[in-house]
Write a protein that holds these residues in place. Structure first.
Motif: not given
Ligand code: ATP
Ligand code: ATP
Ligand code: ATP
Ligand code: MG
Ligand code: MG
Ligand code: MG
Lengths: 113, 113, 113
Positions: A101-113
């Protein structure tokens, strides 16, 4: 994670999106494409002068989702986008190695939840 | 080889491309797409009459690169395309089995160098 | 199953499609894209105001096929789309996990035959 790519009739997109929202699938990317299947294009022209031969306008919907949601999405696409006429389209499933997720830098499943 | 696919705000594309060039990433493919994330589209309409519901215009940038360059590219996309506002976009990473340079017939890494 | 993605000169699409039909490849999806390779874009502009920098218009052709047809398709793309000038384009090959024909619910190879 998987990518479910559905190539559908443009007029089916709106009801597909509504059904997907009902089950919590909100993230998707849409493109205008043109194509042909076994029956070849006989219903329209693709925009632009490059294409003199017939291609049918379609909409490509891409959804990156948890693997466990793939079957449900396929069922929704089929029930929403099938008319029993040739040219209803195809679904393709691909593996996705990572998401960010570009805004937060979350990666993996966290990025698409 | 990997494909890094970044779905970003259209107005961020130019600075992204400049930053990528600075580190030697010159090969990329761009498409106009529309999409929605967790917040759904509320900022615009997709062209064409098929879409009465709101979708946000985005740009999809696809780069096929050596696996070892993926992390650097992700960092560049994040630093260039993040505004800290919802809707900054997503990055997806896929495996690529092979590449061919049409002009020369070179395959594999040679095709993307 | 594999996806063969060819990014080619727009003016080459029609002859590519004819050659593919001759060998029985009828299913494909086409998108208008823009891109740059090693030489960067110097021949045109992408539509839309978002892109002030130069990008070259290309056509992306996606074909999901049986793995054993990949080599033949690559040969056809090369023989049809190469001009020996820079910018002839690229072919990328990806793995596809599953396919569904929306009209019938057929999956796997049955869905793309
Ligand atoms: N093998 C394929 N690879 C990539 N895209 C495809 C393929 N087959 C079909 N498509 C895309 O899906 C769209 C719809 O295909 P279509 O439903 O006509 O397939 P079909 O095999 O002819 O099935 P049907 O018999 O139900 O018409 C095409 O216009 C094209 O964009
Ligand atoms: N799961 C997904 N699959 C495919 N495309 C997606 C997905 N999620 C988002 N996108 C694409 O990315 C674009 C931007 O998404 P967006 O940044 O709003 O995601 P988000 O999860 O809502 O994150 P944020 O909270 O930062 O807004 C969408 O318009 C869509 O094109
Ligand atoms: N690494 C890449 N990732 C994604 N798309 C690419 C990549 N390289 C090239 N492309 C796409 O292919 C198109 C054609 O590329 P091009 O043929 O100019 O590549 P090149 O490496 O410069 O080869 P050549 O020396 O033959 O010109 C580009 O406009 C772009 O859309
Ligand atoms: Mg058909
Ligand atoms: Mg959002
Ligand atoms: Mg080039």
């Amino acid at each position: 994670m998987k990518k479910v790519e559905a190539i559908i009739r443009p007029e089916k997109f709106q009801s597909l999106r509504e059904k997907l929202e009902e089950v919590g699938i909100n993230g998707l990317t849409v493109s205008e494409v043109a194509g042909c299947g076994q029956q070849k294009g006989e219903q329209g022209l693709f925009r632009g002068q490059s294409f003199e031969i017939k291609l049918v306008p379609k909409v490509k919907v891409e959804m990156v989702v948890e693997a466990e949601h793939v079957d449900e999405i396929i069922k929704i696409v089929q029930s929403t986008c099938s008319t029993n006429q040739i040219g209803d389209g195809k679904i393709f499933v691909y593996s996705v190695e990572d998401a960010v997720r570009i805004r937060t830098g979350e990666v993996g499943l966290q990025a698409i939840l």
